[in-house]
Enzyme design. Sequence first.
Site, PDB file in Angstrom:
ATOM      1  CG  ASP A  34      -0.142   0.020   2.503  1.00  0.00           C
ATOM      2  OD1 ASP A  34       0.578  -1.150   2.552  1.00  0.00           O
ATOM      3  OD2 ASP A  34      -0.291   0.806   3.385  1.00  0.00           O
ATOM      4  CD  GLU A  45       4.078   1.154   7.134  1.00  0.00           C
ATOM      5  OE1 GLU A  45       4.726   1.572   8.128  1.00  0.00           O
ATOM      6  OE2 GLU A  45       3.557   1.812   6.284  1.00  0.00           O
TER       7      GLU A  45
END
Length: 565
Positions: free
Chosen positions: A149, A216
């Site tokens: 991400d 994250e």
Amino acid sequence: MFRENGARYLALGLLVAIGLYFGLYTGGGVTRYESQCPSTKTHRPAAFESHKHVLDRILHDPDFRNESVTKLQKAIQIRTEVHDDDTELVEDDFEYWSKFDKFEEYLNSTFPLFYSHVTLHKVNYHGLVYIWQGSNQNLKPLLLMAHQDTVPVSEDSLSQWEHDPFAGYYDGTNLHGRGIADCKDQLVGLFESAEELIKTGFAPKRTIIYSFGFDEEVMGNRNKNAKWIEQQYGADSIYAVVDEGGVNLDTIEGVKMSVPGTAEKGYVDLKVIIETPGGHSSIPPPHTSIGMMGEMIVAIENLDIPTYFTPANPAYWEYVCVAEHSPQITPKAKKSILNSRFDKASNKDARKYIDIDLHKGFVVKSTQALDIVFGGVKANALPEYVELTINVRIAMEETVEIVSRRILGAVEPVAEKYGLGLTFRLNGDEKILDPKSQGHCLVNVVSLLEPAPVTPINDEEWDIFAGTIKHVYEDLVAPNQTLVVAPGIGSGNTDTKWYWNLTRHIYRYRPGQLPGVYSKEHGVNEFIPVDSHLHLIAFFYEYILSVDEAEDTTEFSSPLFQIEN
């Protein structure tokens, strides 16, 4: 006369020796010191000579470079942004999270050789755990990490980008785009290094696990990879973990350094909430809840936050190495740092030097940032609810409770001054001031993480890891340069916080030429020099070879055969 002079010389010699001893150990001002900087020798795998031509191709071949750029560009072109208000459960919005299916399809199509040698396990739909099975199940697996991400690109900032943030623009030197520095270059580089090893016929003795989360950047609460790995292998079952982070190739006081993170600061979010009766703004009290909150904000920002310079913080060793190797550090600063363990005055001077002179206070103290404040709903209505959000990054020498109570200590006198009740919420509600009709204040700890366990730096795991950095950057990238590798502290937090049970050896490190802040990660015009990416591939190629040659110091038997593919 001779005996008298001899006695004087003997007495003088004793005084000099005593002075040297106490000068060294109590800060008396000598200029010669016993070395404290952790010494790191260059480490290269025993098989280096047979792999040298591959490393040379990775670092210098134009065709390899261009192929690598193309792979990175495709990774950037698949948007994998995440947001703070994303659904907590993937099941609540499969369509939204399906962008990670597209990203995994890209990985599969781009790295077929890798996929043919590993087993992929999808955890919580989009967490990717790849097992590259080793031949010796008595060796603890190596765990390599990155995340899929990225932070979002604000529509309002698009005009400030020199190139489309999702095009993967390459100018011949740098590659531009959202997520390239944090951290799609690390993820793609791990695949590339593995495929280059496979092409040579390398088959690992030690199992290698690749673990890639997908949230994250929004605290990682959906990341179940670590729990899944622990279920398969058990606690303390991993040789070492390597994830993003650290500072590579920075220059501090004239010293060329690489500073992988061997710990991370703790983390806490607090909300300070004031609730008051409200009313019509034509008949206001002397101070509205917004005014009270303003006074609390001033009190919080004026807090005297203590600094620390102790071996409990990996940054201690970083600055000891600076002091020992710097050609330009002042004699006073050098003395203060190197005497700081033995002399209070020197320790105070060292903290001041790092905090004030170097503007690096975040490594020697907890930090706090007042990030969000809101309250009130209408111009002619008194505000009934005001909320402040504070983010604190916790020094290794402090705890969640210490930093939270420090903020409580700033809030309490203001609450008392204005007749507010006060409650502190950490482990349950603690009543500080009795409820009052004038209103109530709540100091609420809403998320927390204690400082990370510190990775050892006096063992073979560190020697191989740090020594590989030295070999890649001193012998392969820039021959004859001197690089000091020292442990450091991560000011942010990574997905490694989920992996503490698996190993004591966690390294937060991303090879490259620039610290992340200079690559504008999370910001407008994020980029990396492509040379940095090639360094990253070379590092992981060598590191895997070296770890595969190492023997474990404790016995381990892998239960991998129990895993159902």
